[in-house]
Scaffold this motif. Structure first.
Motif, short mmCIF file in Angstrom:
data_model
loop_
_atom_site.label_atom_id
_atom_site.label_comp_id
_atom_site.label_asym_id
_atom_site.label_seq_id
_atom_site.Cartn_x
_atom_site.Cartn_y
_atom_site.Cartn_z
N GLN A 100 0.73 -1.33 -0.05
CA GLN A 100 -0.09 -0.23 0.11
C GLN A 100 0.71 1.23 0.13
N VAL A 101 2.03 1.32 0.65
CA VAL A 101 2.64 2.39 0.83
C VAL A 101 3.47 2.59 -0.33
N MET A 103 2.72 1.93 -3.88
CA MET A 103 2.02 1.84 -4.65
C MET A 103 1.35 3.44 -4.41
N SER A 104 1.15 3.78 -3.18
CA SER A 104 0.56 5.19 -2.91
C SER A 104 1.79 6.23 -3.29
N ARG A 105 2.90 5.78 -2.87
CA ARG A 105 4.04 7.03 -3.17
C ARG A 105 4.13 7.03 -4.94
N SER A 107 1.71 6.43 -7.30
CA SER A 107 0.51 7.14 -7.47
C SER A 107 0.52 8.76 -7.31
N GLN A 108 0.89 9.10 -6.12
CA GLN A 108 1.02 10.32 -5.59
C GLN A 108 2.31 11.11 -6.42
N GLN A 150 -6.44 10.35 -9.77
CA GLN A 150 -6.06 10.18 -8.43
C GLN A 150 -6.63 8.97 -7.94
N GLU A 151 -8.14 9.18 -7.80
CA GLU A 151 -8.86 7.96 -7.34
C GLU A 151 -8.67 6.75 -8.05
N SER A 154 -5.16 5.26 -7.13
CA SER A 154 -5.15 4.80 -5.58
C SER A 154 -5.87 3.22 -5.96
N GLN A 155 -6.60 3.11 -6.91
CA GLN A 155 -7.37 1.67 -6.76
C GLN A 155 -6.72 0.79 -7.89
#
Length: 494
Positions: A100-101, A103-105, A107-108, A150-151, A154-155
């Motif tokens: 999660q961390v 892939m969040s990085r 995507s952001q 962004q949404e 994140s998915q």
């Protein structure tokens, strides 16, 4: 305020499907992940391990149940299985967190790069683009469309994980007991048919929401920008009624889409319940007849819960993906917009300007067949002060815009010290021209920042000298914080 009368109907907005195919848009988005290959690899690796732990959990429970059902085997095996279970749970937690961390990085950071590219490109676009583009819609692309992407991003990793989990569960169930697995698979065709029907009828509803939101945002931006005119003409009540009507249209579209979305989950739950009943009934009969271990029935019950969860997620994420792809398409439409003002490959740096400016038989039009300037010949020599006088709309501001090369002449040419301004690097030209625009614009920040603006190497002493030269030093000195006084939006607080 008044221009919105013709587009209060949300159908007047473009269909947000975009002009590019979804896979092409996705490929362009994924191109932004290149600088973050290591993070992507870490996220994918931990996602695979996490999926393995999810699939392994029912198998461990299956073996544990079989170990305690008479005839009971050695307790040491059960102890080992308990240790394996807790180790699997710990690994599940760690890999899920890291995945999660990571892939969040990704995507952001990807969104950061997309925003930077879009903003940088908007600065490069010619003024003609802004003349024909509504500011509210440009802001909608920078904010709402980027938010939709962004949404989706994140998915996205979760979507891949759901597909991987679903595939692994099907394979595992077939390996554990293919007879029972095939019976359960009977509910899959109705589920796929349900998803296809749902997608077909949900798309127009979601698009209506997006169009209605674009209208609301555009109207809101226009009214805020024109608040002085609204209050001067006492039009608050009419504008409020108009905005309320648009806002209610958006509300009705949103409620309609939510009602349709809510219809999917109960249908999936019904099919999930049918599959669970089949496992309990058929599996129970097989256990009684001695053809199946009770641990297999429990494992299949757990797998069914996990089997329908990714299907539900994928159904909902598909809609999110469609919205995101249309939003990404709009973002790339802006990024792909070509500036009308371009520099020649062999453009030269403008030497130090002496100040002779010539307009030679200049014709110009903003739009085809609507001439603004016709056959203008004008020579301004070094050291001269020249005033151009004319009625509103005669083209006075256009002359200065052409000299700054905010637009290119339609015919003829403009020279500075004998150099055609189309043959020199534009930045080397405009940095030597002082401009006072017709509608002064101040940026949020301090007075000092606004005076310095693009000349970052200017000293505080030079800033004071500049203020003194235009007669504003006395006013600034009387302010409580002087040159460090904060400037509100467009200088409204002054």
């Amino acid at each position: 305020m008044y221009g919105w009368k013709g587009i209060t109907d949300v159908s007047a907005f473009d269909d947000r499907r975009g002009g590019l195919k979804d896979f092409k848009i996705l490929f362009r988005l994924m191109h932004y992940t290149k600088p973050y290959k290591a993070l992507v690899a870490l996220g994918m690796m931990t996602m695979i391990i996490y999926t393995a732990t999810v699939v392994a959990t029912p198998l461990i429970i299956l073996m544990a149940i079989d170990a305690i059902v008479p005839p009971i085997e050695s307790s040491s095996r059960l102890t080992v299985l308990v240790i394996i279970f807790f180790a699997n749970t710990l690994l599940n937690y760690v890999t899920h967190y890291v995945h999660q961390v990571a892939m969040s990085r990704v995507s952001q950071n990807l969104l950061l790069d997309v925003r930077d590219d879009m903003f940088n490109h908007l600065q490069d676009l010619s003024m003609s683009y802004y003349d024909k583009s509504q500011m509210g819609r440009i802001m909608s692309r920078l904010q709402n469309d980027v938010f939709q992407v962004q949404e989706f991003l994140s998915q996205l990793a979760i979507t891949f994980g759901d597909i991987l989990t679903l595939s692994a569960i099907i394979v595992t169930m077939m390996l554990v007991d293919w007879n029972l697995a095939i019976v359960i698979m009977v509910v899959v065709p109705p589920l796929i048919l349900l998803a296809l029907i749902w997608q077909r009828y949900s798309w127009p509803r979601f698009m209506r929401v997006r169009r209605a939101l674009a209208v609301v945002n555009g109207n809101l931006q226009e009214n805020i920008s024109g608040m002085r005119v609204i209050q001067s003409l006492n039009r608050e009540d009419e504008n409020y009624r108009h905005f309320t009507s648009l806002n209610r249209t958006h509300l009705e579209a949103q409620l309609s889409s939510q009602r349709f979305s809510a219809s999917l989950m109960p249908s999936v739950e019904i099919l999930s319940g049918i599959a669970m009943a089949v496992v309990v009934a058929l599996g129970g009969v097989m256990v009684i007849n001695g053809n199946l271990e009770i641990g297999v029935v429990v494992a299949f019950a757990l797998y069914i819960q996990r089997f329908f969860e990714p299907i539900r997620n994928l159904t909902m994420q598909y809609t999110q993906m469609q919205r995101a792809m249309t939003s990404a398409s709009h973002i790339f439409e802006v990024v792909d917009e070509k500036p009308e003002i371009t520099e020649k490959s062999n453009a030269l740096e403008m030497p130090q300007i002496d100040g002779e400016v010539c307009f030679e038989n200049v014709n110009f039009r903003y739009t085809p067949n609507v001439p603004i300037l016709k056959g203008v010949n004008l020579k301004m020599r070094q050291g001269e002060t020249v005033a151009v006088v004319g009625a509103t709309g005669a083209g006075k501001t256009t002359l200065s815009s052409l000299m700054l090369r905010l637009y290119d002449v339609t015919e003829g040419r403009i020279t500075v010290d004998g150099h055609d301004i189309r043959d020199v690097v534009r930045s080397s030209l405009v940095t030597q021209i002082g401009t006072v625009i017709q509608e002064p614009f101040l940026f949020s920040g301090t007075i000092r920042d606004n005076i310095r603006f693009n000349h970052l190497n200017v000293t505080d002493h030079q800033i004071v000298q500049a203020a003194q030269s235009v007669g504003i030093h006395g006013f600034i000195s009387q302010l409580p914080e002087g040159y460090d006084s904060f400037v509100g939006e467009k200088g409204g607080n002054f």
